[in-house]
Design an enzyme around this catalytic site. Structure first.
Site, PDB file in Angstrom:
ATOM      1  N   LYS A   1       0.971  -1.245  -0.149  1.00  0.00           N
ATOM      2  CA  LYS A   1      -0.079  -0.121   0.066  1.00  0.00           C
ATOM      3  C   LYS A   1       0.947   1.186   0.078  1.00  0.00           C
ATOM      4  CE  LYS A   1      -3.984  -2.265   2.118  1.00  0.00           C
ATOM      5  NZ  LYS A   1      -5.017  -2.269   3.213  1.00  0.00           N
TER       6      LYS A   1
ATOM      7  N   TYR B   1     -12.336  -2.447  -4.034  1.00  0.00           N
ATOM      8  CA  TYR B   1     -12.777  -2.499  -2.718  1.00  0.00           C
ATOM      9  C   TYR B   1     -14.191  -2.671  -2.650  1.00  0.00           C
ATOM     10  CZ  TYR B   1      -8.308  -2.916  -0.153  1.00  0.00           C
ATOM     11  OH  TYR B   1      -7.169  -3.093   0.354  1.00  0.00           O
TER      12      TYR B   1
ATOM     13  N   PHE C   1     -15.883   2.704   6.581  1.00  0.00           N
ATOM     14  CA  PHE C   1     -14.288   3.218   6.406  1.00  0.00           C
ATOM     15  C   PHE C   1     -14.369   3.231   4.967  1.00  0.00           C
ATOM     16  CE2 PHE C   1     -14.578  -1.577   7.567  1.00  0.00           C
ATOM     17  CZ  PHE C   1     -13.899  -2.048   6.122  1.00  0.00           C
TER      18      PHE C   1
ATOM     19  N   ARG D   1      -1.592 -14.031   4.235  1.00  0.00           N
ATOM     20  CA  ARG D   1      -2.219 -13.781   5.363  1.00  0.00           C
ATOM     21  C   ARG D   1      -1.568 -13.661   6.832  1.00  0.00           C
ATOM     22  NH1 ARG D   1      -6.716 -10.672   3.993  1.00  0.00           N
ATOM     23  NH2 ARG D   1      -7.151 -10.835   6.065  1.00  0.00           N
TER      24      ARG D   1
ATOM     25  N   THR E   1      -5.372  -7.267  10.713  1.00  0.00           N
ATOM     26  CA  THR E   1      -5.644  -5.830   9.940  1.00  0.00           C
ATOM     27  C   THR E   1      -5.147  -4.532  10.822  1.00  0.00           C
ATOM     28  OG1 THR E   1      -7.545  -7.094   9.119  1.00  0.00           O
ATOM     29  CG2 THR E   1      -7.600  -4.902   8.766  1.00  0.00           C
TER      30      THR E   1
ATOM     31  N   ARG F   1       2.494  -6.220   9.149  1.00  0.00           N
ATOM     32  CA  ARG F   1       1.912  -5.141   9.810  1.00  0.00           C
ATOM     33  C   ARG F   1       2.326  -4.620  11.007  1.00  0.00           C
ATOM     34  NH1 ARG F   1      -3.807  -7.310   7.419  1.00  0.00           N
ATOM     35  NH2 ARG F   1      -4.098  -5.842   5.664  1.00  0.00           N
TER      36      ARG F   1
ATOM     37  N   ASN G   1      -2.185   0.388   6.714  1.00  0.00           N
ATOM     38  CA  ASN G   1      -1.653  -1.040   7.315  1.00  0.00           C
ATOM     39  C   ASN G   1      -0.708  -1.661   6.199  1.00  0.00           C
ATOM     40  OD1 ASN G   1      -3.519  -1.636   5.573  1.00  0.00           O
ATOM     41  ND2 ASN G   1      -4.770  -3.032   7.291  1.00  0.00           N
TER      42      ASN G   1
ATOM     43  N   HIS H   1      -1.999  -5.544   1.455  1.00  0.00           N
ATOM     44  CA  HIS H   1      -3.422  -6.059   1.077  1.00  0.00           C
ATOM     45  C   HIS H   1      -3.187  -7.703   0.781  1.00  0.00           C
ATOM     46  CE1 HIS H   1      -7.174  -7.395  -0.727  1.00  0.00           C
ATOM     47  NE2 HIS H   1      -6.414  -7.946  -1.400  1.00  0.00           N
TER      48      HIS H   1
ATOM     49  N   GLU I   1      -9.233 -10.769  -7.816  1.00  0.00           N
ATOM     50  CA  GLU I   1      -8.268  -9.868  -7.620  1.00  0.00           C
ATOM     51  C   GLU I   1      -6.975  -9.944  -8.603  1.00  0.00           C
ATOM     52  OE1 GLU I   1      -9.406  -9.022  -2.954  1.00  0.00           O
ATOM     53  OE2 GLU I   1      -7.613  -9.913  -3.395  1.00  0.00           O
TER      54      GLU I   1
END
Ligand code: RTP
Ligand code: MG
Length: 141
Positions: free
Chosen positions: A11, A51, A59, A87, A93, A104, A114, A117, A128
């Site tokens: 990100k 998203y 949010f 993950r 998250t 993270r 964060n 993704h 995706e």
């Protein structure tokens, strides 16, 4: 175990912090191979579409604003159990809840900024990856 592909995004916060290489090293050390990659500054439309599943969440606007605040690094990762493995490397998250040693925990500042993704299931991973990459851009073809 299943050989899987997953969609990963580094990100804008992590790109700005200059830790793209450190995050790639974590993928590679965990046995995940980069099989597609591009750097891109997402348009609002692209971020909203990506998203879309969150479009009714409170949010959503903050998430989209953040995702278009600077360039991102987008990659498809391939490996055994790649979706869950990525993950696990990412951590929770909210970085406050992320286990020590996760991406993270080490690089994220807040639940908004964060760092990364990662796809959350096989079906979303396929959608995706196709959202950002043509079939001819994922290797081996
Ligand atoms: P991601 O989709 O980015 O990999 O993150 P995730 O699965 O861990 O979290 P998800 O529930 O899919 O949420 C997507 C992103 O929205 C932001 N978020 N903010 N303020 C909040 O309560 C909240 N909840 C989620 C996070 O930046 C999260 O990564
Ligand atoms: Mg998610």
């Amino acid at each position: 175990m299943a050989l899987e592909r997953t969609l990963s995004i580094i990100k804008p916060d992590a790109v700005a912090k200059n830790v793209v290489g450190e995050i790639y090293a974590r993928f590679e050390k965990a046995g995940l191979k980069v099989v597609a990659a591009k750097m891109k500054h997402l348009s609002r439309k692209e971020a909203e579409g990506f998203y879309a599943v969150h479009s009714e969440r409170p949010f959503f606007n903050a998430l989209v604003e953040f995702m278009i605040s600077g360039p991102v690094m987008i990659q498809a990762l391939q490996g055994e159990n790649a979706i869950l493995k990525n993950r696990e490397l990412m951590g929770a998250t909210n970085p406050k809840d992320a286990a020590p040693g996760t991406i993270r925990a080490d690089f994220a500042d807040s639940i908004d900024a964060n760092a990364v993704h990662g796809s959350d299931a096989a079906e979303t991973a396929a959608v995706e990856i196709a959202y950002f990459f043509a079939a001819t851009e994922v290797f081996p073809r």
